[in-house]
Structure formats: C-alpha cells, structure tokens
Design a protein around this motif. Structure first.
Motif, short mmCIF file in Angstrom:
data_model
loop_
_atom_site.label_atom_id
_atom_site.label_comp_id
_atom_site.label_asym_id
_atom_site.label_seq_id
_atom_site.Cartn_x
_atom_site.Cartn_y
_atom_site.Cartn_z
N ASN A 79 25.02 12.53 66.74
CA ASN A 79 24.01 12.19 65.74
C ASN A 79 23.84 13.32 64.74
OD1 ASN A 79 23.51 9.65 66.79
ND2 ASN A 79 21.82 10.34 68.09
N ARG A 82 26.88 13.32 62.50
CA ARG A 82 26.83 12.21 61.55
C ARG A 82 25.85 12.52 60.42
NH1 ARG A 82 28.20 8.53 65.83
NH2 ARG A 82 26.13 8.81 66.72
N GLU A 93 33.41 7.15 60.13
CA GLU A 93 34.14 6.24 61.02
C GLU A 93 34.89 7.02 62.10
OE1 GLU A 93 34.18 6.09 57.78
OE2 GLU A 93 33.17 4.16 57.37
N ASN A 96 32.57 8.12 64.80
CA ASN A 96 32.20 7.01 65.69
C ASN A 96 33.30 6.74 66.71
OD1 ASN A 96 29.80 6.67 64.27
ND2 ASN A 96 30.66 5.14 62.89
N GLU A 99 33.22 9.51 69.29
CA GLU A 99 32.11 9.36 70.22
C GLU A 99 32.43 8.31 71.28
OE1 GLU A 99 27.26 8.72 70.20
OE2 GLU A 99 28.45 8.07 68.48
N GLU A 100 33.05 7.21 70.85
CA GLU A 100 33.43 6.17 71.80
C GLU A 100 34.43 6.71 72.82
OE1 GLU A 100 35.45 1.70 71.82
OE2 GLU A 100 35.01 2.72 69.93
#
Length: 219
Positions: A79, A82, A93, A96, A99-100
């Motif tokens: 966070n 980002r 992107e 993200n 992070e996944e």
C-alpha cells in the motif's frame, strides 16, 4: 501432478530460498569456527552476516507460523509503494502482480507451517544433507587426486567454489563452472590435476544428475 502454476512457482521460490539460506548459514559457520587466519574486520563482518541470517530466520518463522501478521505487513508495504507510485504518476499494475505473487508464496509457507515443526525441520535437514554430500564429493576428489591441502582447506574451497558458481548466469553454470573452477583451483595443483578435478566434479554433481533426471522424465 495437477499443481497450479502459482503454487509451483511458490514451491520453486521456497526451495531456492531454503538452499540459499542453508548455504549462507553453512558458510558463516565454516568461517567462524574453522581454523582460518581471519582479520578482526573479517570476523566482525561474519558476525554481522550471522545476525542477518538470524533476522531472516525470524522473519521466516513469522511467515510460517503467523501468516496473518506477515500478510498485514505485506499489505502495508505494498500500500505504501502504491501510494508512492500514484504520487509520481507511475503505473501500479506490476505492483499488484508482485503483491499477488508474494501472497501466493506466503500461503505456501503457511501450509508448510500447518504441517508442523517436524516437516520444516525435515526440509532444512534434507537440504543440509544434500549440500553436505555435494561438498563431500568435491573433498573426496581433491584428496583422491593428490591435492596437497588440509581437510579444512578442502571443505572451504569446495564450499566457496559451489557458492560462487550458483550465481553463474548460464544454465546450470555450464562453461563458467569449468573455466572458473580451473582458475579458482589453479594455485592448488598442476594444470592436469586441476583439469581432472573440474571435469570429474562436474560429471558427478551436474551432468550425471541431468542424465538421471532426463531418464526419469522420459519414463
């Protein structure tokens, strides 16, 4: 066997991390407790490395046994990144996706934790045992070929050589392991002696493994 790709990637990351961790820890142990003439500055550096390894081990234990805490730390970290990227008008992107991937890896670690201490100990023990036998092959070859070195030197050079070729950019360190091994050991014996060691060590620890793996895969 039907494993999903993210889980397979997570497994590969865990295996690589464990191998790297055991190699670093083993190297620090060798240098700290071996009979090597180390300068005070080098000894301090090794103790710093030992502390860093201890910190990594603590973080690993948090991920394995307290995945909820690790997940919160991971969310706060991404966070923050980002928010920083959005202030700079950078795309998020990739963050993200990363992070996944981190979450998938931590889930795999948590699954290991759910299997209990014994499973984790067994994984670390078998990794250490694997490395011990790889180094033992090198030490045995050094003495069998007649290198005039001590036992501690044989283990030290075997460990350091294996550790360095782990970072070779070629597949399986092909080429660099042979050429680098010749340069690494050239001051310990004659050119023919060093060449024999490098060829035999690579044959036993790399190419034989590839041949057996290919046979099993094709079966």
């Amino acid at each position: 066997n039907g494993a999903k790709l993210p889980n397979a990637i997570a497994l590969a990351v865990i295996k690589s991390f464990m191998l790297f961790f055991v190699m670093i820890a083993g190297g620090v142990f060798v240098f700290l407790f071996g009979d090597f003439a180390l300068s005070p500055a080098t000894q301090k550096l090794l103790w710093v490395c030992a502390g860093f390894i201890s910190l990594l081990l603590m973080l690993l234990m948090v991920i394995i046994f307290r995945p909820d805490v690790a997940s919160r730390w991971n969310s706060r970290l991404f966070n923050g990144m980002r928010a920083f990227a959005l202030r700079r008008n950078h795309p998020i992107e990739r963050l993200n996706r990363n992070e996944e991937g981190f979450n998938t890896t931590m889930q795999a670690f948590a699954t290991s934790g759910a299997s209990g201490f014994w499973a984790i100990f067994l994984a670390i023990f078998t990794t250490s045992l694997n490395l011990f036998f790889v180094f033992a092959i090198s030490v045995t070859l050094l003495f069998a070929l007649g290198f005039q070195i001590t036992s501690n030197q044989a283990w030290y050079y075997s460990f350091l050589y294996y550790f360095l070729i782990a970072f070779a950019p070629t597949p399986g360190a092909s080429g660099l392991a042979e050429g680098g091994g010749y340069l690494f050991f050239q001051h310990l014996g004659s050119p023919s002696l060093v060449s024999s060691y490098v060829v035999l060590w690579r044959l036993l620890t790399c190419y034989l493994v590839i041949a057996i793996g290919a046979f099993l895969f094709l079966r």
